[in-house]
Design a protein around this motif. Structure first.
Motif: not given
Length: 305
Positions: A159-185
């Motif tokens: 995850l990162r901010g939508l206006d974040k400079d693509p060359d700026d690697e600060t203020d982001s986070c990476c998450l391993d998610i074991n349960e993502m609901l596949w919810d077409t609704g």
């Protein structure tokens, strides 16, 4: 960006510093106690060789994400703005979706059910009554009732901010998610703020996110990886960050939804009951299979699998 199955091993080109940043973030998250002895004065390659040696006993798989470009970032912003509540009233006829393309009549009397089918429908109605008015929202119910739960996929989200400079690697986070609901609704992809690191939650309160903020949360850019049945799938889209209390049943976690995700793909879902009828060996702790066949990525590239 989607990664077609026949290109699973294709190399991506990115700055070496960006590659090392992702490796370092993964090592910090998964083996934070690993130590390395290194001379104060050394070289890049010497330091890396020492680090590699210290990680040999704990080496793990890692998904490398491509570097965000300004063009990709702009495309994600457009999706985010399109997902925000409209400023003007919309006709009630078009608030909840759009009709699909079909060559068949809009209306046609269906055949009447047989007595046996009617009985099965009554049984199904009684089963669904247990859900009350909470359908089609995700529920926390017994895992044994496998036909009643949504499919769950595992993966990694960056995850990162939508206006974040693509060359700026600060203020982001990476998450391993074991349960993502596949919810077409679900209208959009959602991640609840309670599972985000505290530092990233603080960052999301900064004014730079105000253009993408509304009363129920805000939108962020996400580079993601999920493990599907027929391929490893890599994508970029926007996620709606919301408080868990704003979701039905207060569910915490990740929900994959329509905007920027399902409405760009063609996939086949095969529930466990079908696989069992085919004679396949599948446990009661598995929902079934999900196969993706086509995907239009955020840059409108057509990917096949």
């Amino acid at each position: 960006m989607a990664l077609p199955s026949h290109q699973d091993s294709a190399e991506i080109v990115l700055p070496t510093s960006y590659l090392l940043l992702q490796v370092a973030a993964s090592v910090k998250a998964k083996t934070p106690t690993t130590t390395t002895a290194v001379l104060p004065q050394t070289t890049w390659t010497s330091a890396l060789q020492v680090a590699i040696h210290s990680l040999e006993s704990t080496d793990q798989q890692l998904v490398i994400f491509p570097k965000t470009t300004r063009e990709r970032q702009q495309a994600l912003k457009e999706i985010s703005f399109a997902s925000l509540p409209p400023a003007t009233d919309i006709s009630p006829s078009f608030q909840n979706g759009l009709p699909i393309k079909t060559g068949f009549p809009k209306h046609q009397p269906p055949p009447r059910s047989s007595a046996a089918l009617s009985e099965r429908l009554r049984e199904l109605a009684k089963e669904n009554m247990a859900f009350g008015d909470r359908e089609p929202y995700p529920l926390q119910i017994r895992a044994g009732s496998i036909e009643r739960v949504l499919p769950i996929v595992t993966g990694t989200l960056s995850l990162r901010g939508l206006d974040k400079d693509p060359d700026d690697e600060t203020d982001s986070c990476c998450l391993d998610i074991n349960e993502m609901l596949w919810d077409t609704g679900a209208y959009s992809c959602i991640i609840t703020e309670d599972i985000l690191p505290s530092g990233f939650r603080t960052y999301l309160q900064s004014p730079e996110h105000d253009p993408y903020r509304h009363e129920n949360g805000l939108f962020v850019q996400v580079d993601g990886y999920i493990a599907l049945t027929n391929t490893a799938f890599v994508f970029s889209t926007v996620f709606h960050v919301r408080p868990a209390r704003s979701l039905p049943n207060g569910r915490s976690g990740v929900i994959l939804g329509q905007t920027g995700f399902f409405n760009r793909m063609m996939f086949t879902s095969i529930p466990r009951i079908i696989l069992k009828r085919r004679g396949e060996d599948i446990g009661s702790d598995t929902w079934g299979e999900i196969h993706i066949s086509e995907y239009i990525d955020i840059m409108d590239d057509h990917c096949t699998f």
